[in-house]
Write a protein that holds these residues in place. Structure first.
Motif, PDB file in Angstrom:
ATOM      1  N   LYS A 196     -50.747   2.405 -21.840  1.00 23.56           N
ATOM      2  CA  LYS A 196     -51.824   2.277 -20.858  1.00 23.56           C
ATOM      3  C   LYS A 196     -51.863   0.913 -20.190  1.00 23.56           C
ATOM      4  O   LYS A 196     -52.374   0.776 -19.094  1.00 23.56           O
ATOM      5  CB  LYS A 196     -53.183   2.572 -21.500  1.00 23.56           C
ATOM      6  CG  LYS A 196     -53.348   4.016 -21.890  1.00 23.56           C
ATOM      7  CD  LYS A 196     -53.374   4.896 -20.668  1.00 23.56           C
ATOM      8  CE  LYS A 196     -53.765   6.306 -21.016  1.00 23.56           C
ATOM      9  NZ  LYS A 196     -53.993   7.130 -19.852  1.00 23.56           N
ATOM     10  N   HIS A 243     -52.731   0.888 -16.361  1.00 27.28           N
ATOM     11  CA  HIS A 243     -53.915   0.142 -15.920  1.00 27.28           C
ATOM     12  C   HIS A 243     -53.633  -1.342 -16.153  1.00 27.28           C
ATOM     13  O   HIS A 243     -53.786  -1.840 -17.268  1.00 27.28           O
ATOM     14  CB  HIS A 243     -55.162   0.554 -16.712  1.00 27.28           C
ATOM     15  CG  HIS A 243     -55.483   2.001 -16.618  1.00 27.28           C
ATOM     16  ND1 HIS A 243     -55.953   2.595 -15.480  1.00 27.28           N
ATOM     17  CD2 HIS A 243     -55.406   2.989 -17.541  1.00 27.28           C
ATOM     18  CE1 HIS A 243     -56.160   3.883 -15.700  1.00 27.28           C
ATOM     19  NE2 HIS A 243     -55.827   4.140 -16.937  1.00 27.28           N
ATOM     20  N   ASN A 276     -60.945   7.723 -13.033  1.00 29.58           N
ATOM     21  CA  ASN A 276     -60.539   6.998 -14.235  1.00 29.58           C
ATOM     22  C   ASN A 276     -60.157   5.557 -13.932  1.00 29.58           C
ATOM     23  O   ASN A 276     -60.496   4.656 -14.700  1.00 29.58           O
ATOM     24  CB  ASN A 276     -59.382   7.715 -14.941  1.00 29.58           C
ATOM     25  CG  ASN A 276     -59.875   8.799 -15.854  1.00 29.58           C
ATOM     26  OD1 ASN A 276     -60.796   8.577 -16.635  1.00 29.58           O
ATOM     27  ND2 ASN A 276     -59.288   9.957 -15.762  1.00 29.58           N
ATOM     28  N   GLU A 277     -59.452   5.319 -12.845  1.00 31.75           N
ATOM     29  CA  GLU A 277     -59.063   3.958 -12.477  1.00 31.75           C
ATOM     30  C   GLU A 277     -60.302   3.097 -12.215  1.00 31.75           C
ATOM     31  O   GLU A 277     -60.399   1.973 -12.687  1.00 31.75           O
ATOM     32  CB  GLU A 277     -58.162   3.990 -11.243  1.00 31.75           C
ATOM     33  CG  GLU A 277     -57.569   2.654 -10.892  1.00 31.75           C
ATOM     34  CD  GLU A 277     -56.540   2.184 -11.887  1.00 31.75           C
ATOM     35  OE1 GLU A 277     -56.482   0.964 -12.118  1.00 31.75           O
ATOM     36  OE2 GLU A 277     -55.804   3.009 -12.446  1.00 31.75           O
ATOM     37  N   THR A 300     -62.334   2.552 -15.564  1.00 34.64           N
ATOM     38  CA  THR A 300     -61.636   1.588 -16.423  1.00 34.64           C
ATOM     39  C   THR A 300     -61.843   0.166 -15.919  1.00 34.64           C
ATOM     40  O   THR A 300     -62.109  -0.748 -16.702  1.00 34.64           O
ATOM     41  CB  THR A 300     -60.135   1.920 -16.478  1.00 34.64           C
ATOM     42  OG1 THR A 300     -59.972   3.236 -16.991  1.00 34.64           O
ATOM     43  CG2 THR A 300     -59.394   0.958 -17.381  1.00 34.64           C
ATOM     44  N   ALA A 301     -61.746  -0.046 -14.610  1.00 31.11           N
ATOM     45  CA  ALA A 301     -61.948  -1.379 -14.039  1.00 31.11           C
ATOM     46  C   ALA A 301     -63.369  -1.876 -14.295  1.00 31.11           C
ATOM     47  O   ALA A 301     -63.577  -3.041 -14.656  1.00 31.11           O
ATOM     48  CB  ALA A 301     -61.650  -1.360 -12.544  1.00 31.11           C
TER      49      ALA A 301
END
Length: 76
Positions: A15, A19, A63-64, A67-68
């Motif tokens: 991951k 990411h 999701n991006e 996550t950020a």
């Protein structure tokens, strides 16, 4: 990464390569319908996400962003 293939290490997705905000030791796995999960031993963060409705394909664009936001909050 080339194309839509994710880099794997010992059965999990790397991951940290997917990411960039995660550490190099982060691992996890995406699931069907856009679900995703990971753990980052360096930061101590874990993330799990499922969707109520299936995404087109196997990735969910949120999701991006989620996550950020998680990483920004954890770093203060």
């Amino acid at each position: 990464m080339r194309g839509d293939r994710a880099p794997y290490l010992v059965g999990f997705e790397a991951k940290g390569l997917i990411h960039p905000l995660l550490g190099a030791s982060a691992f996890g796995h995406a699931g069907a319908a856009g679900a995703d999960g990971f753990a980052d031993p360096h930061s101590g963060l874990a993330y799990g996400y499922t969707r109520r409705r299936a995404a087109f394909g196997f990735t969910a664009p949120e999701n991006e962003r989620l996550t950020a936001i998680l990483l920004r909050c954890a770093r203060g």
